[in-house]
Design a protein around this motif. Structure first.
Motif: not given
Length: 521
Positions: A209-223
């Motif tokens: 998880n050193a590289k950004f993705s919306t899988l680990i960054q934006h979607i968890p925050k949206a949920i």
């Protein structure tokens, strides 16, 4: 049977696709207290359990459904230009995070070709800055080109890879300016995520998880903010009523059909699936497809020309080592009429893993048998440079519906593409420059492999409803509660990787919806 929170309710917003744009929109709108449902065709993956340091198995990250390709230069669809699953293409992109230049938005005004965007660089600048800060983009203290010269929120990556040092040495010998690339990859800890350790599997999904993705960054925050994400669910139709407004979407999960009603529909499904869905959602009120009174849905698609040049060196380069793209030059980005073409390109030192190279050589350079085997035995001695070239928008390059249907009864997408004269002159120039750099670094050029990446366009934005599909806020000209927000709204392709701009546009669209939602209903 599938059960979800807003199954029997009308959500405020339904978003189709959880990639670079859909993830941003979901987070921003859920945090603004809208009821948000995200529907994504692929699965939700756990990087630590579902990713593998394995090129072959990680091909599953791409959208590999059958698509029909045509034209003089039919595109290779799959891993290099699409994603399937929560996170979309951000799960397996290289992390290169470049802003467009102000000249990119004014191509017609400056050079009389292509089309102008209805927005300027200045319109996007605050949203570029927000995205870069939100995901801790790493980059140099001074980036030599364009309107933003740094510094980036996090320091540049270090150490670099052998292929990167080779590239920078070649550039220096020729007097070409090179820089460490801005990357959506951490150079220091951020929000509980570790810095990159140069494993080199960015294109296969980053397990640490050193590289950004919306899988680990934006979607968890949206949920966390209340959004509902329905994965493994394919939207087959955008529904609309007798007045022409959209009312929600129809989707299929495990062979069963469902409906999610919504006050606002946002399509963020990629430059192929977004126009495909719109064309397949025709009604008596929208006989040529939803949002298509202009006839521009599916039109003017643009890949980046992305030829690779390989050179063999006496010393070992080891292309597998480190983050794939760690250095770049944009010395040939802006138009120079003395070169014989409009616009330009970026060049990247671009590492690659063995299966990827073998596949490229076999499928696109016709290298087979003993020559392919001998080349791969010498894999460690090859260096590579890749171009990201501007391709001009042409109406005839398009996404249409084919006569063949998929397992859900939806016509497959047919993607037709041919290069224009300007595109071919630009490619010739870039291949010559890449070859010069490799040879200046001590290599002997052996292979030039044609390729493309980053499909854009198909639902372009514009101020004139007769020549575009959405306005400058990604709102349909025809249907005011329908938004289209992904790379399909791009007006020109530019010479830079598109993810930063996709996300900046999504931030701007989210802000508009927050402030004007009542006007859309």
């Amino acid at each position: 049977m599938l059960q979800w929170k807003y199954q029997n309710q009308e959500a405020d917003i339904v978003i189709v696709g959880a990639g670079a744009a859909g993830g941003v929109l979901a987070k921003e709108l859920a945090e603004a207290n809208f009821t948000v449902v995200v529907i994504e065709a692929g699965p939700t993956r756990d990087p630590q359990h579902d990713f593998a340091s394995d090129e072959l198995s990680m091909q599953q990250l791409a959208w590999n459904d059958t698509r029909i390709v045509a034209g003089n230069n039919p595109l290779t669809m799959g891993h290099n230009n699409s994603g399937r699953g929560v996170g979309g293409g951000t799960v397996h992109f290289t992390g290169v995070f470049l802003r467009f230049h102000d000249t990119d938005f004014r191509m017609k005004s400056l050079h009389g070709v292509g089309e102008d965007w209805p927005i300027s660089y200045e319109d996007l600048e605050p949203f570029y800055a927000k995205v870069e800060k939100d995901i801790a983009v790493s980059g140099p203290k001074y980036f030599p080109w364009g309107n933003f010269n740094g510094p980036y929120p996090y320091p540049e990556r270090d150490p670099l890879s052998p292929n990167t040092y080779m590239f920078m040495d070649g550039c220096k010998t020729l007097g070409i300016v090179a820089s460490v690339a801005p990357l959506a990859i951490l150079s220091a800890p951020f929000e509980g995520r570790p810095p990159c350790i140069n494993r080199g599997f960015c294109n296969q999904g980053c397990m640490p998880n050193a590289k950004f993705s919306t899988l680990i960054q934006h979607i968890p925050k949206a949920i966390l903010a209340g959004a509902v994400v329905i994965d493994d669910a394919t939207v087959t139709e955008v529904m609309s009523n007798a007045t022409g407004k959209v009312t929600g979407v129809r989707f299929t999960h495990n062979g069963i059909e469902y409906i999610q009603r919504a006050k606002i529909v946002i399509l963020s499904a990629y430059a192929v699936e977004t126009p495909r869905l719109l064309l397949h959602s025709a009604t008596p009120q929208h006989p040529n497809g939803l949002a298509n009174s202009s006839g521009w849905v599916g039109k003017a698609i643009m890949p980046h020309s992305s030829h690779d040049v390989y050179a063999k060196f006496k010393e070992e380069i080891r292309l597998y080592k480190g983050t794939p793209v760690l250095a770049t030059t944009q010395d040939f980005y802006e138009t120079n009429i003395h070169r014989g073409f409009i616009s330009g390109y970026s060049l990247h030192a671009h590492g690659a893993r063995p299966l990827g190279i073998a596949g490229e050589l076999a499928s696109r350079a016709n290298i087979w048998g003993k020559q392919l085997r001998d080349t791969m035995l010498d894999y460690n001695h090859y260096g590579r440079v890749t171009m990201v070239g501007n391709v001009m928008p042409e109406y005839c390059n398009d996404v249409t519906l084919s006569d063949e249907k998929d397992h859900l009864g939806v016509p497959r997408a047919k993607i037709t593409f041919s290069y224009g004269e300007n595109d071919l002159r630009l490619i010739d120039h870039a291949v010559e420059m890449m070859s010069n750099i490799l040879e200046a670094a001590g290599g002997k050029v052996e292979y030039v492999v044609p390729d493309t990446a980053h499909l854009m366009g198909g639902c372009r934005m514009g101020s004139n409803p007769s020549k575009s599909v959405v306005n400058s806020y990604c709102q349909s000209h025809d249907v005011n509660n329908l938004f289209i927000c992904d790379a399909s709204v791009f007006v020109t392709s530019t010479g830079a990787n598109p993810t930063a701009t996709v996300m900046a546009i999504a931030e701007r669209t989210a802000e508009y919806i927050k402030n004007h939602a009542s006007d859309c209903l």
